[in-house]
Scaffold this motif. Structure first.
Motif, PDB file in Angstrom:
ATOM      1  N   THR A 166      55.483   4.902  36.278  1.00 52.61           N
ATOM      2  CA  THR A 166      55.053   3.668  35.623  1.00 52.61           C
ATOM      3  C   THR A 166      53.944   3.021  36.431  1.00 52.61           C
ATOM      4  O   THR A 166      54.067   2.835  37.643  1.00 52.61           O
ATOM      5  CB  THR A 166      56.236   2.695  35.491  1.00 52.61           C
ATOM      6  OG1 THR A 166      57.233   3.296  34.656  1.00 52.61           O
ATOM      7  CG2 THR A 166      55.791   1.385  34.865  1.00 52.61           C
ATOM      8  N   ILE A 167      52.834   2.679  35.761  1.00 55.43           N
ATOM      9  CA  ILE A 167      51.691   2.066  36.422  1.00 55.43           C
ATOM     10  C   ILE A 167      51.856   0.553  36.421  1.00 55.43           C
ATOM     11  O   ILE A 167      52.060  -0.072  35.379  1.00 55.43           O
ATOM     12  CB  ILE A 167      50.372   2.454  35.729  1.00 55.43           C
ATOM     13  CG1 ILE A 167      50.104   3.957  35.899  1.00 55.43           C
ATOM     14  CG2 ILE A 167      49.202   1.641  36.301  1.00 55.43           C
ATOM     15  CD1 ILE A 167      48.895   4.455  35.139  1.00 55.43           C
ATOM     16  N   THR A 168      51.788  -0.036  37.609  1.00 51.71           N
ATOM     17  CA  THR A 168      51.715  -1.482  37.792  1.00 51.71           C
ATOM     18  C   THR A 168      50.590  -1.749  38.782  1.00 51.71           C
ATOM     19  O   THR A 168      50.096  -0.818  39.429  1.00 51.71           O
ATOM     20  CB  THR A 168      53.031  -2.062  38.352  1.00 51.71           C
ATOM     21  OG1 THR A 168      53.290  -1.453  39.631  1.00 51.71           O
ATOM     22  CG2 THR A 168      54.205  -1.777  37.426  1.00 51.71           C
ATOM     23  N   PHE A 169      50.187  -3.005  38.931  1.00 52.09           N
ATOM     24  CA  PHE A 169      49.129  -3.350  39.877  1.00 52.09           C
ATOM     25  C   PHE A 169      49.671  -4.286  40.949  1.00 52.09           C
ATOM     26  O   PHE A 169      50.258  -5.331  40.647  1.00 52.09           O
ATOM     27  CB  PHE A 169      47.946  -4.008  39.155  1.00 52.09           C
ATOM     28  CG  PHE A 169      47.197  -3.061  38.266  1.00 52.09           C
ATOM     29  CD1 PHE A 169      46.367  -2.088  38.798  1.00 52.09           C
ATOM     30  CD2 PHE A 169      47.337  -3.135  36.887  1.00 52.09           C
ATOM     31  CE1 PHE A 169      45.683  -1.201  37.970  1.00 52.09           C
ATOM     32  CE2 PHE A 169      46.664  -2.257  36.055  1.00 52.09           C
ATOM     33  CZ  PHE A 169      45.833  -1.283  36.599  1.00 52.09           C
ATOM     34  N   THR A 170      49.472  -3.894  42.202  1.00 51.42           N
ATOM     35  CA  THR A 170      49.878  -4.689  43.355  1.00 51.42           C
ATOM     36  C   THR A 170      48.731  -4.691  44.367  1.00 51.42           C
ATOM     37  O   THR A 170      47.820  -3.852  44.287  1.00 51.42           O
ATOM     38  CB  THR A 170      51.148  -4.112  44.007  1.00 51.42           C
ATOM     39  OG1 THR A 170      50.903  -2.733  44.368  1.00 51.42           O
ATOM     40  CG2 THR A 170      52.338  -4.189  43.060  1.00 51.42           C
ATOM     41  N   PRO A 171      48.729  -5.601  45.337  1.00 53.00           N
ATOM     42  CA  PRO A 171      47.624  -5.654  46.298  1.00 53.00           C
ATOM     43  C   PRO A 171      47.546  -4.403  47.177  1.00 53.00           C
ATOM     44  O   PRO A 171      48.561  -3.819  47.549  1.00 53.00           O
ATOM     45  CB  PRO A 171      47.950  -6.899  47.139  1.00 53.00           C
ATOM     46  CG  PRO A 171      48.821  -7.734  46.260  1.00 53.00           C
ATOM     47  CD  PRO A 171      49.645  -6.752  45.480  1.00 53.00           C
ATOM     48  N   ALA A 172      46.311  -4.010  47.501  1.00 51.42           N
ATOM     49  CA  ALA A 172      46.059  -2.964  48.494  1.00 51.42           C
ATOM     50  C   ALA A 172      45.682  -3.662  49.807  1.00 51.42           C
ATOM     51  O   ALA A 172      45.975  -4.844  49.989  1.00 51.42           O
ATOM     52  CB  ALA A 172      44.952  -2.045  48.005  1.00 51.42           C
ATOM     53  N   LYS A 173      45.029  -2.963  50.708  1.00 52.41           N
ATOM     54  CA  LYS A 173      44.641  -3.585  51.979  1.00 52.41           C
ATOM     55  C   LYS A 173      43.650  -4.722  51.758  1.00 52.41           C
ATOM     56  O   LYS A 173      43.683  -5.737  52.459  1.00 52.41           O
ATOM     57  CB  LYS A 173      44.036  -2.537  52.921  1.00 52.41           C
ATOM     58  CG  LYS A 173      45.051  -1.588  53.525  1.00 52.41           C
ATOM     59  CD  LYS A 173      44.394  -0.660  54.538  1.00 52.41           C
ATOM     60  CE  LYS A 173      45.422   0.250  55.211  1.00 52.41           C
ATOM     61  NZ  LYS A 173      44.786   1.177  56.191  1.00 52.41           N
ATOM     62  N   ILE A 174      42.746  -4.534  50.765  1.00 55.59           N
ATOM     63  CA  ILE A 174      41.699  -5.533  50.527  1.00 55.59           C
ATOM     64  C   ILE A 174      41.731  -6.048  49.091  1.00 55.59           C
ATOM     65  O   ILE A 174      41.808  -7.254  48.861  1.00 55.59           O
ATOM     66  CB  ILE A 174      40.303  -4.963  50.853  1.00 55.59           C
ATOM     67  CG1 ILE A 174      40.213  -4.561  52.329  1.00 55.59           C
ATOM     68  CG2 ILE A 174      39.218  -5.994  50.515  1.00 55.59           C
ATOM     69  CD1 ILE A 174      38.933  -3.842  52.696  1.00 55.59           C
ATOM     70  N   ILE A 175      41.658  -5.145  48.123  1.00 58.71           N
ATOM     71  CA  ILE A 175      41.597  -5.579  46.728  1.00 58.71           C
ATOM     72  C   ILE A 175      42.967  -6.045  46.233  1.00 58.71           C
ATOM     73  O   ILE A 175      43.996  -5.693  46.807  1.00 58.71           O
ATOM     74  CB  ILE A 175      41.033  -4.481  45.803  1.00 58.71           C
ATOM     75  CG1 ILE A 175      42.000  -3.284  45.723  1.00 58.71           C
ATOM     76  CG2 ILE A 175      39.642  -4.067  46.231  1.00 58.71           C
ATOM     77  CD1 ILE A 175      41.675  -2.323  44.602  1.00 58.71           C
ATOM     78  N   LYS A 176      42.957  -6.794  45.138  1.00 58.80           N
ATOM     79  CA  LYS A 176      44.192  -7.381  44.621  1.00 58.80           C
ATOM     80  C   LYS A 176      44.935  -6.479  43.644  1.00 58.80           C
ATOM     81  O   LYS A 176      46.131  -6.665  43.420  1.00 58.80           O
ATOM     82  CB  LYS A 176      43.869  -8.704  43.925  1.00 58.80           C
ATOM     83  CG  LYS A 176      43.235  -9.757  44.826  1.00 58.80           C
ATOM     84  CD  LYS A 176      42.789 -10.971  44.019  1.00 58.80           C
ATOM     85  CE  LYS A 176      42.085 -11.988  44.899  1.00 58.80           C
ATOM     86  NZ  LYS A 176      41.558 -13.142  44.108  1.00 58.80           N
ATOM     87  N   HIS A 177      44.219  -5.521  43.065  1.00 57.86           N
ATOM     88  CA  HIS A 177      44.804  -4.787  41.945  1.00 57.86           C
ATOM     89  C   HIS A 177      44.760  -3.276  42.174  1.00 57.86           C
ATOM     90  O   HIS A 177      43.834  -2.596  41.732  1.00 57.86           O
ATOM     91  CB  HIS A 177      44.055  -5.137  40.655  1.00 57.86           C
ATOM     92  CG  HIS A 177      44.028  -6.600  40.360  1.00 57.86           C
ATOM     93  ND1 HIS A 177      42.860  -7.286  40.065  1.00 57.86           N
ATOM     94  CD2 HIS A 177      45.032  -7.508  40.329  1.00 57.86           C
ATOM     95  CE1 HIS A 177      43.148  -8.557  39.857  1.00 57.86           C
ATOM     96  NE2 HIS A 177      44.454  -8.725  40.007  1.00 57.86           N
ATOM     97  N   GLN A 178      45.744  -2.767  42.882  1.00 61.55           N
ATOM     98  CA  GLN A 178      45.860  -1.337  43.115  1.00 61.55           C
ATOM     99  C   GLN A 178      46.976  -0.764  42.246  1.00 61.55           C
ATOM    100  O   GLN A 178      48.079  -1.292  42.216  1.00 61.55           O
ATOM    101  CB  GLN A 178      46.148  -1.033  44.584  1.00 61.55           C
ATOM    102  CG  GLN A 178      46.419   0.427  44.896  1.00 61.55           C
ATOM    103  CD  GLN A 178      45.267   1.338  44.496  1.00 61.55           C
ATOM    104  OE1 GLN A 178      44.097   0.963  44.612  1.00 61.55           O
ATOM    105  NE2 GLN A 178      45.576   2.520  44.005  1.00 61.55           N
ATOM    106  N   GLY A 179      46.690   0.339  41.545  1.00 67.17           N
ATOM    107  CA  GLY A 179      47.673   0.974  40.682  1.00 67.17           C
ATOM    108  C   GLY A 179      48.530   1.973  41.426  1.00 67.17           C
ATOM    109  O   GLY A 179      49.406   1.626  42.214  1.00 67.17           O
TER     110      GLY A 179
END
Length: 400
Positions: free
Chosen positions: A352-365
């Motif tokens: 299931t694809i969701t978006f959470t923060p990565a090291k820098i960007i806000k929207h990592q899948g």
């Protein structure tokens, strides 16, 4: 008069919500001469056609406009300019090579269109985007995401299968941003704490006019690795194997990490028992109804099998955007961004694809990959074990 002016003002404010008409335009950039871009764009069109056949979104049809970035940064940047200023697209989508993405980022920042990226694994791309790119949604794992999952995977594989012993790792990497960042992250993640001895060497990819791997393979052979890993493109897969065979280079694990494999690779005798990293394989059809639906639809439409995970990834990108527009009730940027942040899409990738923060960007899948192996013409999932479709064949057979 004042009352009339007030009414007109209210109507003016309401126009954008009601004036949206015509097709919802998706602007895609992919390298169409590479299997990843060719099949990625085909799968995106498949998703568009499926959605349109079901009635579209908000009573409007989707329209996909694709431009070939030719694996060149300047071509990719020009494509963004055209899609936004001439074609007036509502969203930007696609991509594969990190070097191309780096060239596109200035134009992306200038226009602030929503971007749903299917490629660009290099951490350098994330650094170039910065923390304020709230319009950027990255589906593909970053190189450090991938490296962390690979390190975990090999630790767990060696624990489950004690005959597999890996201490020395050699990474052959193409000269561009994709390959170099892969090498940097491999050294950090595998070399940490002295768990593995890591070495590597660059090569010029056949996709960029190269194809002579002799010097790199000689260096690798002298290193005597337990695991040999190459990070390049589909055009490198067979010629590198042929040259490895010619010099009788037989590591315990021979593993390739291109974004996609050449069509028909599985039919080559050289392919058997080669390991690979990826997000999807047709064998996932056995455990995922969403994967089977995508696969069957692709084969029915194109009379060919999807040969790269960029196909289901690009297919997913279209559905993720379509679902967000439907939830938002509009194509207005801020509303769609908010809807995208609530994404929970059961993808054909088996997760299931969701978006959470990565090291820098806000929207990592997606944040992990799978370890697979070519066995008898089929990509089998070796790890993670909950998705496994076969046991590993080890060691890589000696050349005859």
């Amino acid at each position: 008069m004042k009352k009339a002016s007030a009414i007109l003002a209210i109507l003016a404010l309401s126009v954008p919500a009601f004036a949206q008409s015509g097709n919802i335009k998706i602007g895609g950039t992919w390298p169409l001469g590479d299997i990843t871009g060719k099949q990625g764009s085909m799968a995106a069109q498949q998703a568009v056609d499926e959605i349109n056949a079901a009635g579209g979104i908000l009573g409007r049809q989707l329209e996909l406009i694709v431009i070939d970035d030719e694996l060149k940064a300047d071509k990719g940047a020009a494509a963004i300019e055209k899609l936004v200023t001439v074609d007036n697209v509502d969203v930007l989508m696609g991509g594969m090579a990190s070097g191309v993405a780096l060239g596109q980022i200035p134009a992306m920042k200038k226009y602030g269109k929503i971007v749903i990226s299917t490629g660009a694994a290099s951490y350098k791309v994330e650094e170039a985007l910065g923390a304020d790119a709230n319009w950027y949604f990255h589906l593909h794992p970053w190189d450090y995401n991938q490296g962390a999952s690979y390190a975990q995977g090999w630790d767990e594989i060696q624990k489950k299968y004690p005959a597999i012993k890996i201490k020395k790792l050699f990474l052959a990497y193409e000269e561009g941003a994709f390959g170099k960042s892969s090498f940097d992250q491999t050294k950090i993640l595998f070399g940490e704490g002295g768990r593995y001895v890591v070495d590597g060497a660059p090569f010029k990819s056949a996709a960029q006019g190269g194809g002579d791997y002799g010097s790199m393979l000689e260096t690798a052979k002298a290193f005597k690795p337990d695991l040999f890993l190459w990070a390049g493109y589909d055009a490198d897969a067979l010629p590198m194997l042929e040259q490895a065979k010619a010099m009788k280079f037989n590591p315990g694990v021979y593993l390739g990490a291109p974004p996609g494999w050449p069509i028909g690779f599985q039919n080559s005798k050289l392919a058997n028992n080669v390991m690979l990293y990826g997000m999807w394989a047709p064998s996932i059809n056995d455990i995922s109804a969403a994967s089977k639906k995508f696969y069957d639809g692709f084969v029915a439409k194109y009379k060919a099998e999807p040969a790269t995970y960029f196909a289901p990834l690009s297919y997913s990108a279209v559905y993720v955007y379509a679902d967000a527009v439907k939830l938002a009730g509009t194509t207005e940027t801020n509303a769609v961004i908010k809807a995208l942040e609530a994404t929970k899409y059961a993808s054909p990738l088996g997760q299931t694809i969701t978006f959470t923060p990565a090291k820098i960007i806000k929207h990592q899948g997606i944040k992990n990959q799978k370890i697979l192996q070519w066995q008898n013409g089929r990509q089998e999932v070796i790890w993670p074990f909950e998705s496994a479709t076969a046991k590993p064949v080890y060691p890589f057979p000696k050349w005859k």
